[in-house]
Scaffold this motif. Structure first.
Motif, short mmCIF file in Angstrom:
data_model
loop_
_atom_site.label_atom_id
_atom_site.label_comp_id
_atom_site.label_asym_id
_atom_site.label_seq_id
_atom_site.Cartn_x
_atom_site.Cartn_y
_atom_site.Cartn_z
N VAL A 1 46.01 39.84 34.65
CA VAL A 1 45.75 39.82 36.10
C VAL A 1 44.27 40.08 36.29
CG1 VAL A 1 48.05 40.59 36.83
CG2 VAL A 1 46.29 42.28 36.33
N GLY A 2 43.68 39.54 37.34
CA GLY A 2 42.27 39.76 37.60
C GLY A 2 41.45 39.43 36.37
N LEU B 1 45.01 52.00 35.31
CA LEU B 1 44.44 51.45 36.54
C LEU B 1 43.61 52.46 37.31
CD1 LEU B 1 47.36 49.24 37.90
CD2 LEU B 1 45.41 48.57 36.50
N LEU C 1 43.85 45.40 42.70
CA LEU C 1 45.09 44.66 42.48
C LEU C 1 46.01 44.79 43.68
CD1 LEU C 1 45.97 45.54 38.76
CD2 LEU C 1 44.54 43.68 39.63
N GLU D 1 50.17 41.47 41.87
CA GLU D 1 49.48 41.59 40.59
C GLU D 1 49.97 42.82 39.81
OE1 GLU D 1 45.14 39.57 41.42
OE2 GLU D 1 45.58 41.51 42.35
N ARG D 2 50.26 43.89 40.52
CA ARG D 2 50.82 45.06 39.85
C ARG D 2 52.17 44.74 39.24
NH1 ARG D 2 48.95 50.30 40.95
NH2 ARG D 2 47.04 50.35 42.21
#
Length: 506
Positions: free
Chosen positions: A449-450, A473, A483, A487-488
């Motif tokens: 993600v990201g 995180l 996020l 996304e999490r």
């Protein structure tokens, strides 16, 4: 690093066991291990989970402490800024602070005198001196603010400073464990017996040692009273400090120190490129420090002071996030929280001169290294073979040979597929150790993600004791701010099973 689940049932007695994995505990473990002592470091939850990740993220002398005549503390803190600029160059950076002038609150001559002392109480080799400036419209302040004073301090990623110390202690041979609660400490003839509960393996363990350090921060007095044979010799006042994260209020890299008519000051600090961090409050606190959070009154207080200074007006809906930390401070019960000392005291208790337990009362982020050196010095009578301190001269592994511009250029050339913000983020978190992550990222086809790759997660689990999504995180990185919920969830679906430990506890 030894496998994080490899926790032998027995071990030879340690010289020193440190209880508490905040900045003071991590610093003392690092200092003691580097001076030749065998060390165990145990933290009930995650390293830096409480006060040490909820600070204003500043290495500063404490300009306002001069008004309280705390000259020794300010001098010591100013000297430590310069040491930590070199020791942890990857996560510490100089920052200029602007103090808009309120003639009705503090006269200009008093501020100039304070800044003169601030410039000269300790030697400066890196940071530029203070000066007077004219404020410009692009600075973002209300039109009534024309003049300001500018001075130097430093910004630091507080939770990563803790991890740097934990890693250094481990590299010097210390056994370090997070999510490992100390259930009891007791004297047993010639050794301390330490009863531990490892929350990952669900096992109770025992360790023995010749000396104990109680570095449990706001829990220090309670720990002695509840889990040791000794009783606390000091009474601490717990004070909560809250911070707000809002969308960035102004351009530029300078921070602001805002004065208020209650004689308190509030910082507004650029944070993670996209945000401004506003804080802090000083409010008496009772209860569980783990549960500390910003109250509506604190949010309104911080927003009101900020709105009195900046053209862009904030409301509670602009608050992206908030966090609160609880500080243990000295002082008379009748004194306002902002007048309590930020100094520290190291108290040793023994059984007829043997089996000492040293308790850390108070302290601040900036002076953690000095506190750690003094703590080990104080225990040196029990360890006459311990070496002298070199921590003011040594550099963390992540900062050895660190040069931001050179490192950025090298990474950009070798990994042209990585975006500029990703390279900057990795450099600012890991310093020269980012090569360990990059060598594996090169085999990853895309981030999860990201800009978070599996290689970075694996590095944090294998080398930095990250066991939960929250560890990754919110403390090892600050990606939690970037996020969204989808996304999490995506991250939860692919992270290693190891991380399920804390997820199940959420």
């Amino acid at each position: 690093m030894t496998d994080k689940l490899d926790f032998p049932l027995d071990a030879a007695p340690f010289d020193l066991i440190v209880i508490g994995g905040g900045i003071n505990g991590a610093g003392i473990a690092s200092e003691a291990a580097s001076r030749g002592l065998s060390v165990g470091l145990y933290e009930a939850k995650d390293f830096a989970i409480a006060t040490s990740s909820a600070s204003s993220k500043l290495l500063h002398g404490g300009l306002r402490y001069l008004e309280q005549y705390e000259f020794r503390l300010v001098k010591e803190a100013l000297a430590e800024r310069e040491i930590l600029l070199k020791k942890a160059a990857h996560i510490v950076r100089p920052m200029r602070f602007r103090l808009p002038h309120h003639a009705s609150l503090r006269p200009a001559w008093l501020i100039r005198l304070g800044l003169f002392l601030y410039d000269h109480l300790a030697r400066r080799s890196v940071l530029p001196p203070s000066r007077s400036i004219k404020l410009e419209p692009h600075d973002g302040l209300n039109a009534g603010f024309i003049n300001a004073f500018e001075y130097s301090d430093c910004w630091v990623d507080d939770s990563r400073l803790v991890i740097a110390n934990v890693k250094h202690a481990h590299s010097e041979g210390a056994e370090v464990r997070n999510y490992c609660r100390v259930l009891n400490v007791s004297r047993n003839q010639e050794l301390w017996d330490i009863e531990l509960y490892d929350q990952r393996t669900k096992q109770t363990m025992h360790r023995s040692c010749r000396a104990v350090v109680n570095a449990t921060g706001p829990w220090a007095a309670d720990f002695l009273n509840q889990f040791s044979p000794d009783k606390s010799l000091r009474t601490m006042r717990l004070v909560k400090g809250s911070h707000l994260i809002v969308p960035r209020l102004y351009d530029g890299e300078s921070a602001y120190l805002l004065q208020n008519d209650d004689k308190r000051v509030v910082f507004v600090i650029p944070y993670l490129d996209k945000f401004s961090m506003i804080g802090t409050t000083d409010i008496p606190f009772t209860g569980d420090p783990y549960q500390a959070q910003a109250s509506d009154d604190e949010i309104n207080y911080l927003l009101t002071i900020t709105n009195q200074h900046f053209r862009h007006q904030l409301t509670a809906t602009d608050v992206v996030s908030s966090f609160s930390g609880v500080r243990p401070l000295f002082g008379d019960e009748s004194s306002p929280a902002q007048e309590l000392s930020r100094d520290y005291e190291l108290v040793i208790q023994t059984d007829h001169g043997k089996l000492p337990i040293l308790t850390v009362y108070g302290g601040k982020l900036t002076t953690y290294r000095k506190l750690a050196a003094k703590a080990v010095d104080k225990l040196s009578e029990f360890f006459p073979n311990s070496m002298s301190s070199q921590s003011s001269l040594s550099v963390f592994a992540e900062a050895k040979g660190f040069d931001y511009r050179s490192l950025f250029k090298q990474v950009s050339l070798q990994y042209p597929e990585l975006a500029k913000p990703t390279i900057e983020r990795l450099i600012e978190l890991y310093g020269v150790e980012l090569w360990e992550i990059l060598s594996v990222i090169g085999t990853d086809t895309r981030p999860i993600v990201g800009d978070l790759y599996q290689a970075e997660i694996d590095h944090l689990v294998s080398n930095e004791w990250a066991l939960t999504l929250d560890d990754i995180l919110n403390r090892r990185t600050k990606l939690g701010y970037f996020l969204n919920n989808e996304e999490r969830e995506a991250l939860l679906s692919v992270v290693d099973h190891d991380l399920s430990f804390k997820i199940e506890q959420q």
